[in-house]
Design a protein around this motif. Structure first.
Motif, PDB file in Angstrom:
ATOM      1  N   PHE A 792       0.806  -1.209   0.000  1.00  0.00           N
ATOM      2  CA  PHE A 792       0.000   0.000   0.000  1.00  0.00           C
ATOM      3  C   PHE A 792       0.855   1.282   0.000  1.00  0.00           C
ATOM      4  CE2 PHE A 792      -4.343  -1.710   1.608  1.00  0.00           C
ATOM      5  CZ  PHE A 792      -4.442  -2.450   0.444  1.00  0.00           C
ATOM      6  N   PRO A 793       1.995   1.340   0.743  1.00  0.00           N
ATOM      7  CA  PRO A 793       2.836   2.546   0.630  1.00  0.00           C
ATOM      8  C   PRO A 793       3.351   2.766  -0.784  1.00  0.00           C
ATOM      9  CG  PRO A 793       3.391   1.317   2.597  1.00  0.00           C
ATOM     10  CD  PRO A 793       2.478   0.453   1.808  1.00  0.00           C
ATOM     11  N   LYS A 794       3.697   1.664  -1.464  1.00  0.00           N
ATOM     12  CA  LYS A 794       4.174   1.799  -2.832  1.00  0.00           C
ATOM     13  C   LYS A 794       3.049   2.213  -3.771  1.00  0.00           C
ATOM     14  CE  LYS A 794       7.934  -1.530  -2.308  1.00  0.00           C
ATOM     15  NZ  LYS A 794       8.577  -2.741  -2.843  1.00  0.00           N
ATOM     16  N   CYS A 795       1.847   1.669  -3.543  1.00  0.00           N
ATOM     17  CA  CYS A 795       0.699   2.060  -4.363  1.00  0.00           C
ATOM     18  C   CYS A 795       0.380   3.536  -4.172  1.00  0.00           C
ATOM     19  CB  CYS A 795      -0.508   1.210  -4.026  1.00  0.00           C
ATOM     20  SG  CYS A 795      -0.361  -0.508  -4.572  1.00  0.00           S
ATOM     21  N   TYR A 796       0.639   4.012  -2.961  1.00  0.00           N
ATOM     22  CA  TYR A 796       0.400   5.438  -2.709  1.00  0.00           C
ATOM     23  C   TYR A 796       1.282   6.294  -3.598  1.00  0.00           C
ATOM     24  CZ  TYR A 796       0.563   9.891  -0.274  1.00  0.00           C
ATOM     25  OH  TYR A 796       0.544  11.237   0.020  1.00  0.00           O
ATOM     26  N   LEU A 797       2.565   5.926  -3.735  1.00  0.00           N
ATOM     27  CA  LEU A 797       3.475   6.663  -4.578  1.00  0.00           C
ATOM     28  C   LEU A 797       3.135   6.487  -6.053  1.00  0.00           C
ATOM     29  CD1 LEU A 797       6.912   5.996  -2.849  1.00  0.00           C
ATOM     30  CD2 LEU A 797       5.516   8.069  -2.745  1.00  0.00           C
ATOM     31  N   ILE A 798       2.745   5.253  -6.429  1.00  0.00           N
ATOM     32  CA  ILE A 798       2.482   4.989  -7.837  1.00  0.00           C
ATOM     33  C   ILE A 798       1.208   5.700  -8.284  1.00  0.00           C
ATOM     34  CG2 ILE A 798       1.895   3.177  -9.495  1.00  0.00           C
ATOM     35  CD1 ILE A 798       3.699   1.304  -7.905  1.00  0.00           C
ATOM     36  N   LEU A 799       0.175   5.643  -7.487  1.00  0.00           N
ATOM     37  CA  LEU A 799      -1.134   6.138  -7.919  1.00  0.00           C
ATOM     38  C   LEU A 799      -1.416   7.555  -7.443  1.00  0.00           C
ATOM     39  CD1 LEU A 799      -3.221   2.891  -7.241  1.00  0.00           C
ATOM     40  CD2 LEU A 799      -2.220   3.666  -9.408  1.00  0.00           C
ATOM     41  N   ILE A 800      -0.989   7.926  -6.238  1.00  0.00           N
ATOM     42  CA  ILE A 800      -1.347   9.225  -5.669  1.00  0.00           C
ATOM     43  C   ILE A 800      -0.218  10.256  -5.886  1.00  0.00           C
ATOM     44  CG2 ILE A 800      -2.133  10.431  -3.585  1.00  0.00           C
ATOM     45  CD1 ILE A 800      -4.052   8.285  -4.671  1.00  0.00           C
ATOM     46  N   ARG A 801       1.021   9.841  -5.716  1.00  0.00           N
ATOM     47  CA  ARG A 801       2.162  10.765  -5.847  1.00  0.00           C
ATOM     48  C   ARG A 801       3.118  10.279  -6.943  1.00  0.00           C
ATOM     49  NH1 ARG A 801       2.945  13.902  -1.289  1.00  0.00           N
ATOM     50  NH2 ARG A 801       4.430  14.976  -2.663  1.00  0.00           N
ATOM     51  N   PRO A 802       2.638  10.229  -8.162  1.00  0.00           N
ATOM     52  CA  PRO A 802       3.522   9.745  -9.238  1.00  0.00           C
ATOM     53  C   PRO A 802       4.753  10.627  -9.440  1.00  0.00           C
ATOM     54  CG  PRO A 802       1.549  10.742 -10.171  1.00  0.00           C
ATOM     55  CD  PRO A 802       1.346  10.690  -8.699  1.00  0.00           C
ATOM     56  N   GLU A 803       4.699  11.918  -9.033  1.00  0.00           N
ATOM     57  CA  GLU A 803       5.842  12.784  -9.211  1.00  0.00           C
ATOM     58  C   GLU A 803       7.024  12.354  -8.354  1.00  0.00           C
ATOM     59  OE1 GLU A 803       3.329  14.471  -5.899  1.00  0.00           O
ATOM     60  OE2 GLU A 803       3.001  13.582  -7.882  1.00  0.00           O
ATOM     61  N   LEU A 804       6.721  11.613  -7.321  1.00  0.00           N
ATOM     62  CA  LEU A 804       7.788  11.120  -6.470  1.00  0.00           C
ATOM     63  C   LEU A 804       8.336   9.777  -6.941  1.00  0.00           C
ATOM     64  CD1 LEU A 804       6.348  11.965  -2.917  1.00  0.00           C
ATOM     65  CD2 LEU A 804       8.011  13.275  -4.279  1.00  0.00           C
ATOM     66  N   ASN A 805       7.656   9.162  -7.927  1.00  0.00           N
ATOM     67  CA  ASN A 805       8.068   7.845  -8.401  1.00  0.00           C
ATOM     68  C   ASN A 805       9.153   7.996  -9.473  1.00  0.00           C
ATOM     69  OD1 ASN A 805       8.275   5.122  -8.834  1.00  0.00           O
ATOM     70  ND2 ASN A 805       6.330   4.933  -9.944  1.00  0.00           N
ATOM     71  N   THR A 806      10.193   8.781  -9.096  1.00  0.00           N
ATOM     72  CA  THR A 806      11.373   8.955  -9.944  1.00  0.00           C
ATOM     73  C   THR A 806      12.591   8.792  -9.061  1.00  0.00           C
ATOM     74  OG1 THR A 806      11.420  11.354  -9.566  1.00  0.00           O
ATOM     75  CG2 THR A 806      10.164  10.542 -11.492  1.00  0.00           C
ATOM     76  N   ARG A 807      13.721   8.598  -9.711  1.00  0.00           N
ATOM     77  CA  ARG A 807      14.927   8.383  -8.909  1.00  0.00           C
ATOM     78  C   ARG A 807      15.259   9.627  -8.103  1.00  0.00           C
ATOM     79  NH1 ARG A 807      18.906   4.683  -8.960  1.00  0.00           N
ATOM     80  NH2 ARG A 807      20.963   5.343  -8.201  1.00  0.00           N
ATOM     81  N   GLU A 808      15.095  10.821  -8.738  1.00  0.00           N
ATOM     82  CA  GLU A 808      15.384  12.051  -8.010  1.00  0.00           C
ATOM     83  C   GLU A 808      14.372  12.296  -6.896  1.00  0.00           C
ATOM     84  OE1 GLU A 808      14.985  11.722 -11.195  1.00  0.00           O
ATOM     85  OE2 GLU A 808      17.068  11.937 -11.949  1.00  0.00           O
ATOM     86  N   GLY A 809      13.115  11.975  -7.205  1.00  0.00           N
ATOM     87  CA  GLY A 809      12.094  12.184  -6.178  1.00  0.00           C
ATOM     88  C   GLY A 809      12.277  11.263  -4.996  1.00  0.00           C
ATOM     89  N   LEU A 810      12.644  10.056  -5.287  1.00  0.00           N
ATOM     90  CA  LEU A 810      12.851   9.111  -4.199  1.00  0.00           C
ATOM     91  C   LEU A 810      14.090   9.451  -3.393  1.00  0.00           C
ATOM     92  CD1 LEU A 810      11.947   5.744  -5.961  1.00  0.00           C
ATOM     93  CD2 LEU A 810      10.583   7.001  -4.283  1.00  0.00           C
ATOM     94  N   MET A 811      15.105   9.961  -4.059  1.00  0.00           N
ATOM     95  CA  MET A 811      16.302  10.347  -3.334  1.00  0.00           C
ATOM     96  C   MET A 811      16.043  11.579  -2.486  1.00  0.00           C
ATOM     97  SD  MET A 811      18.568   8.089  -4.061  1.00  0.00           S
ATOM     98  CE  MET A 811      20.039   8.931  -3.463  1.00  0.00           C
ATOM     99  N   ARG A 812      15.122  12.444  -2.971  1.00  0.00           N
ATOM    100  CA  ARG A 812      14.837  13.673  -2.229  1.00  0.00           C
ATOM    101  C   ARG A 812      13.810  13.424  -1.109  1.00  0.00           C
ATOM    102  NH1 ARG A 812      13.316  16.190  -6.220  1.00  0.00           N
ATOM    103  NH2 ARG A 812      11.057  16.089  -5.947  1.00  0.00           N
ATOM    104  N   LYS A 813      12.877  12.465  -1.359  1.00  0.00           N
ATOM    105  CA  LYS A 813      11.775  12.221  -0.384  1.00  0.00           C
ATOM    106  C   LYS A 813      11.836  10.775   0.079  1.00  0.00           C
ATOM    107  CE  LYS A 813       7.883  13.066   1.795  1.00  0.00           C
ATOM    108  NZ  LYS A 813       7.795  14.029   2.892  1.00  0.00           N
ATOM    109  N   LYS A 814      12.178  10.633   1.253  1.00  0.00           N
ATOM    110  CA  LYS A 814      12.233   9.283   1.829  1.00  0.00           C
ATOM    111  C   LYS A 814      10.860   8.950   2.415  1.00  0.00           C
ATOM    112  CE  LYS A 814      17.129   9.453   2.979  1.00  0.00           C
ATOM    113  NZ  LYS A 814      18.131   9.296   4.049  1.00  0.00           N
ATOM    114  N   TYR A 815      10.344   7.860   1.986  1.00  0.00           N
ATOM    115  CA  TYR A 815       9.018   7.488   2.478  1.00  0.00           C
ATOM    116  C   TYR A 815       9.157   6.451   3.568  1.00  0.00           C
ATOM    117  CZ  TYR A 815       9.829   3.569  -0.688  1.00  0.00           C
ATOM    118  OH  TYR A 815      10.367   2.498  -1.341  1.00  0.00           O
TER     119      TYR A 815
END
Length: 815
Positions: A792-815
């Protein structure tokens, strides 16, 4: 009868009253003798040219019985024993007596001369074998009546009885009867000895009478056995209220009496009410109405025979009158005219119908006459034929003919003796119906037909019995406690007899279908006790199905979770190129989602009707699917740990990081579980079973694990994998990286372990189809924990926060 001279050594108050008292009813015995002799002498086919005569003596009792017996041998009434001067009065047999002790006293004299003695009353008790060879009994021995009393009590279910027994029998009745009661679950409520006393000493025994009266009337025993020669003492006991000695009115009882006891009255009892014994039951000597006897009594001139020495005493006592030449005492109400009618007398004083003892006298006379006929015209020992000379006849020669005698009397009853000299007959069960005018009627309501001491046939007609008016014509109860109804059982009261008990409800799961059961019974396996626990009803076959709310709810939940799993899998497949999907082995992610989908779907096998294939697939599919899922989680966790360890400079672990290690972990762990399942299938595979015992009212159809040990081995192995995954993930939860999912795996394994740890006690404490429901719920809950915590945390990023589903976004935002 000569009397001893008065010695004036005791107070006249304690002496026997001077005026003799007679049981006038017994006079019929003499008339039956006269009638039988008259009937035989008028029948030329029995004793042609021979006149049968008779002589009657009063035994008086005691030592005077020997004197009266010796007088039988005196032809000329001069009391010269052993002197015989003519053949006019040839003594061939003696009939008597009514009482057993008198018969034994007579036998002391008659046995010397080997004269046949036929007892028509109470049979004497023989103490030595061969002692009875001179006796011929017209009444069966008393043990037959004892068995009859037992069968009578059992027939009416009277288990709480009282006993009134005379003292002078040496305790024979009590000694013989008491051992028989416990064998048939019959208890004695009270035992009172009937004392023998004269009217002159009645006040000395008044305290005993009062005590016995209160004991018998207060007792719950409505059936009372009375053992004595006549009802004198019983009637005296029940007459106490009329005498104003006691204030309590007599309570209705069923008086049970033996054949030796008859309803007789003395002169002073004329005014006593006999209705107190109304409805009594009595074993009586078998009798029938002999043709011509009643007409004989009505037509006979009782004052014509001059040699009847009993008629005057009988007449005065029966009709309460005196003859002109006798002293008129104060009780006399008039002068006897000789025109009084016997049929006007109450039955307690005289009966026109032939009584049992009179019937025995009648048959005894005929037996002697026919035996003498056989002796007269029988075959001589030397082979000569013809009639024997009277001069050659001796009484002892009559014995073999009496023993072999067999004929039908005028009524049609067969008269014959067995090898012990006892008449082959039975007893009648008589119901005494009394009326206010002091008359009574003996109603035959049953029969006791002995076929040997071990086989007594007892028949009774319940509808013909008239009970005492206090019972309102309902069957009297004579029990210590009321019957325990179906659904209860009898529990013995401490310190009391077995007939006194408490009624206790049957324990849960047991029932009693009859009254007064000592123990409750278990129903057959396919049945269970109803609500009242008095019968068994069939169990309903049941299983966890889609049609019931619980089954349908679990099925809907399973489909819903499967649908969510498919949505997650679809989302991951659609975004398979994104960093969050590719992170930590994309193939392991797909494998984990598919295994979770199979875990959700395998629960549908548990809701299906149990079958051989279904039972094999249930546990195997569940265990293998879960093992793959947990193995994937373990592989993910180890991959994360190794990946961080490989980032250190010079680390040799770098070569282990990759898909090969993850696949190897999944395959090896799943293969180990598969091996356990194969062993399970070989040793003791699951099979369809019907659980009869878990739920009282149902037959639960379910899959039996076959081998509980293998079942818990499968669970234990999954628990082992889960604990390893939890431990590794717990130590890796703080590794710094946005792609690190160790903390989510830690929480998911915590949920998974918690569910299955609580599963074991819950599973063991559940019954029936709820046991299956617990396993389904555990599968769904643990699988849901893995699905929600990891994906569900991953689905949140994939479906709700797709802008964070990038390498830069993930490096900048730790979930």
């Amino acid at each position: 009868m000569p009397r001893d001279p008065e010695r004036f050594n005791e107070h006249p108050y304690h002496s026997v009253i001077d005026e003799p008292l007679f049981l006038t009813k017994n006079y019929q015995h003499i008339l039956a003798l006269i009638f039988a002799v008259k009937e035989i002498n008028e029948n030329q086919q029995i004793l042609p040219n021979v006149t049968l005569g008779s002589i009657v003596y009063d035994s008086y009792g005691g030592r005077w019985t020997y004197h009266a017996t010796m007088e039988l041998f005196d032809n000329w009434k001069r009391f010269i024993p052993n002197y015989k001067c003519c053949l006019q009065n040839l003594l061939m047999a003696v009939i008597g007596a009514q009482y057993s002790q008198t018969s034994l006293d007579m036998a002391d004299i008659l046995g010397i001369y080997k004269i046949p003695q036929i007892t028509y009353g109470s049979p004497p008790e023989m103490h030595e074998e061969g002692e009875s060879h001179l006796f011929y009994q017209m009444v069966l021995n008393e043990p037959y009546q004892y068995r009859g009393i037992i069968q009578l009590l059992l027939h009416f279910r009277w288990t709480w009885v009282g006993i009134l027994a005379k003292e002078d029998d040496g305790g024979r009745f009590v000694r013989k009867m008491f051992p028989m009661f416990p064998l048939h679950d019959i208890c004695v409520a009270f035992l009172e000895r009937i004392k023998m006393f004269y009217l002159s000493s009645i006040f000395d025994d008044l305290s005993w009478l009062i005590r016995t009266y209160h004991v018998s009337m207060k007792s719950k025993a409505n059936a009372v056995i009375v053992y004595e020669n006549n009802v004198l003492h019983l009637r005296l006991l029940l007459y106490l209220p009329q005498m104003e000695i006691v204030s309590t009115e007599p309570k209705g009882k069923v008086w049970i009496m033996t054949a030796k006891m008859e309803l007789t009255s003395y002169l002073y009892q004329r005014a006593w009410d006999i209705q107190v014994i109304h409805g009594a039951l009595s074993f009586a000597v078998h009798s029938d109405e002999v043709p011509g006897f009643k007409a004989f009594l009505q037509s006979r001139n009782h004052f014509l025979p001059r040699d009847d020495g009993f008629i005057k005493d009988f007449w005065e006592q029966a009709f309460d009158c005196v003859f002109p030449k006798t002293f008129v005492n104060q009780r006399a109400e008039g002068v006897c005219t000789g025109e009084e009618k016997l049929e006007s007398l109450p039955g307690a004083f005289f009966e026109m119908s032939m009584t049992g003892y009179s019937y025995n006298v009648y048959n005894a006379v005929h037996a002697v006459a026919r035996a003498f006929h056989a002796l007269q015209f029988g075959r001589r020992a030397n082979g000569n034929h013809g009639r024997r000379n009277l001069q050659d006849q001796e009484p002892w020669q009559l014995h073999p003919f009496l023993k072999s005698i067999s004929f039908n009397n005028t009524v049609g009853d067969e008269i014959s003796f067995d090898h012990n000299g006892i008449l082959l007959t039975g007893f009648d069960l008589v119901n005494w119906v009394t009326f206010p005018n002091q008359s009574f009627h003996r109603v035959k309501v049953g029969k006791l037909d002995p076929q040997g001491l071990s086989n007594v046939r007892f028949t009774i007609q319940d509808e013909a019995i008239t009970w005492h008016s206090s019972f309102n014509q309902a069957l009297p109860l004579s029990v210590c406690m009321e019957s325990c109804h179906p659904g209860d059982f009898r529990q013995k009261q401490e310190g009391k007899q077995s007939c006194c008990y408490d009624c206790v409800q049957c324990p849960k799961g047991k029932m009693s279908s009859q009254n007064d059961m000592d123990n409750c019974l278990e129903c057959p396996e396919d049945q269970y006790p109803n609500q009242h626990q008095d019968s068994c009803v069939p169990k309903i076959s049941t299983f966890l199905s889609f049609q019931e709310p619980l089954g349908s709810s679990l099925a809907i939940l399973s489909f819903s979770l499967s649908f969510f799993t498919l949505l997650v899998l679809a989302a991951f497949l659609k975004n398979h190129h994104t960093p969050i999907v590719k992170a930590n082995n994309r193939d392991l992610t797909y494998t984990l989602l598919i295994s979770l989908l199979l875990c959700f779907l395998c629960t549908l096998l548990f809701i299906s009707p149990p079958g051989e294939i279904i039972c094999l697939l249930q546990q195997m599919s569940f265990s293998l699917a879960f093992s793959v899922a947990v193995s994937c989680v373990l592989a993910k966790t180890i991959t994360v740990v190794l990946a961080f360890m490989a980032t250190k400079p010079g680390s040799k672990i770098r070569r282990w990081v990759g898909k090969g290690l993850a696949n190897a972990i999944v395959l090896s762990c799943s293969f180990a579980q598969a091996c356990i399942c194969i062993v399970w299938l070989v040793v003791s595979p699951p099979f369809p079973d019907a659980d009869m015992h878990s739920v009282p009212e149902e037959i639960v159809l379910r899959c039996n694990e076959g081998s509980p040990a293998m079942f818990y081995c499968v669970l234990g192995y999954m628990g082992f994998l889960a604990m390893v995954s939890f431990s590794v993930a717990f130590f890796a939860r703080r590794l710094p990286d946005s792609f690190n999912e160790a903390k989510f795996i830690t929480f998911s394994m915590l949920v998974f372990c918690s569910v299955w740890l609580s599963f074991v006690p819950t599973y063991l404490s559940s019954k029936g189809k709820y046991l299956v429901a617990v396993e389904i719920f555990s599968i769904l809950a643990s699988s849901s924990g893995l699905l929600s915590c990891i994906f569900f945390p991953k689905c949140y990023l994939i479906l709700i926060r797709p802008e964070l589903n990038t390498r830069e976004g993930l490096m900048r935002k730790k979930y």
